[in-house]
Write an enzyme that holds these catalytic residues in place. Structure first.
Site, PDB file in Angstrom:
ATOM      1  CB  SER A 208     -16.018  28.681 -64.158  1.00 24.85           C
ATOM      2  OG  SER A 208     -17.143  29.081 -64.930  1.00 24.85           O
ATOM      3  CE  LYS A 209     -20.247  32.038 -57.173  1.00 25.56           C
ATOM      4  NZ  LYS A 209     -19.963  33.101 -56.243  1.00 25.56           N
TER       5      LYS A 209
END
Ligand code: GLU
Length: 252
Positions: A208-209
């Site tokens: 994920s970010k």
């Protein structure tokens, strides 16, 4: 198949696509194509403060580069506020204004405002009352900052777009029961939900970010696509010269 399968990929434009998002896109695309269905793309830009300028265009270009062609016009949540407002209105009998912060709700589940806001507090959010036997607790439909909440907008959009199959990562598993409940309250047909395994990094964290997952090559990389297909349990053929060809071969 003539049952009118309609699937979708619904990225939030908070950054470029990473391997985990490619897996979700390919998984939902393949399921749609194998059912001779439509595959739609929806840009989930409702949480504008979290959106990164230009990420939406980059995501769409990357999908195209990997051969993931979509049907119908791309939908953007920021253009659909009246739909969400109408849904909150339609749900009025099941909602209540709530003064609780997130922390307070965590501490005093299921929240203290269900039976009225304490006299010394101001309303912040609009929350949906859910039956006590549902594990999710009363959840927010309209946030304290005035934005419509993810659970609401996804359901309103899936219903408005006539989505019949939601194929997405198992990281969203906890969102599925509240979303099914919302579909039921809105008298909308409940889609079939399929959850894909989650791609993780070497430390076992979801890509994920937040975990700084690297972007996939934006120009369409055959090896990356093969890895995504293998991750989904497919056996990609080695005869394809382009991403598009490989995807089409994989439908079989
Ligand atoms: N926009 C969500 C995300 O990027 C996905 C929503 C969904 O597939 O229901 O995590």
């Amino acid at each position: 198949m003539a049952d009118g399968y309609r699937g979708r990929f619904a990225p939030s434009p908070t950054g470029p696509l990473h391997f985990g998002s490619l897996v979700a896109a390919v998984g939902s695309w393949l399921d749609a194509r194998r059912h001779n269905g439509k595959w739609l793309v929806r840009i989930e830009d409702i949480d504008e403060p979290r959106c990164v300028p230009g990420a939406d265009t980059l995501i769409l270009k990357t999908l195209e580069a990997y051969g993931l062609e979509w049907d119908e016009e791309v939908v953007r949540q920021t253009r659909r506020h009246p739909l969400y407002a109408a849904a909150v209105e339609a749900l009025k009998a099941h909602t209540f204004p709530c003064a609780c912060t997130r922390k307070e709700v965590g501490d005093r589940y299921p929240g203290t405002c269900r039976n009225g806001i304490p006299p010394d507090r101001e309303p912040r959010a609009i929350r949906l009352r859910v039956p006590d036997d549902m594990a999710c607790g009363d959840f927010v439909l309209r946030r304290a900052d005035g934005l419509y909440a993810y659970q609401l907008v996804v359901v309103v959009d899936d219903a408005a777009q006539g989505i019949t199959h939601v194929v997405r990562g198992a990281d969203l598993l906890d969102s599925t029961p509240p979303q099914i409940y919302l579909h039921q309250l809105l008298n909308a047909p409940v889609p079939t939900y399929i959850h894909l395994p989650i791609a993780t990094n070497a430390a076992g964290e979801k890509l994920s970010k937040q975990t700084k997952a690297p972007a996939i090559p934006p120009n369409g990389d055959l090896q990356t696509l093969k890895e995504a297909l293998r991750f989904l349990g497919e056996e990609p053929l080695h005869t394809a010269a382009t991403c598009r060809e490989l995807l089409v071969q994989t439908i079989r």
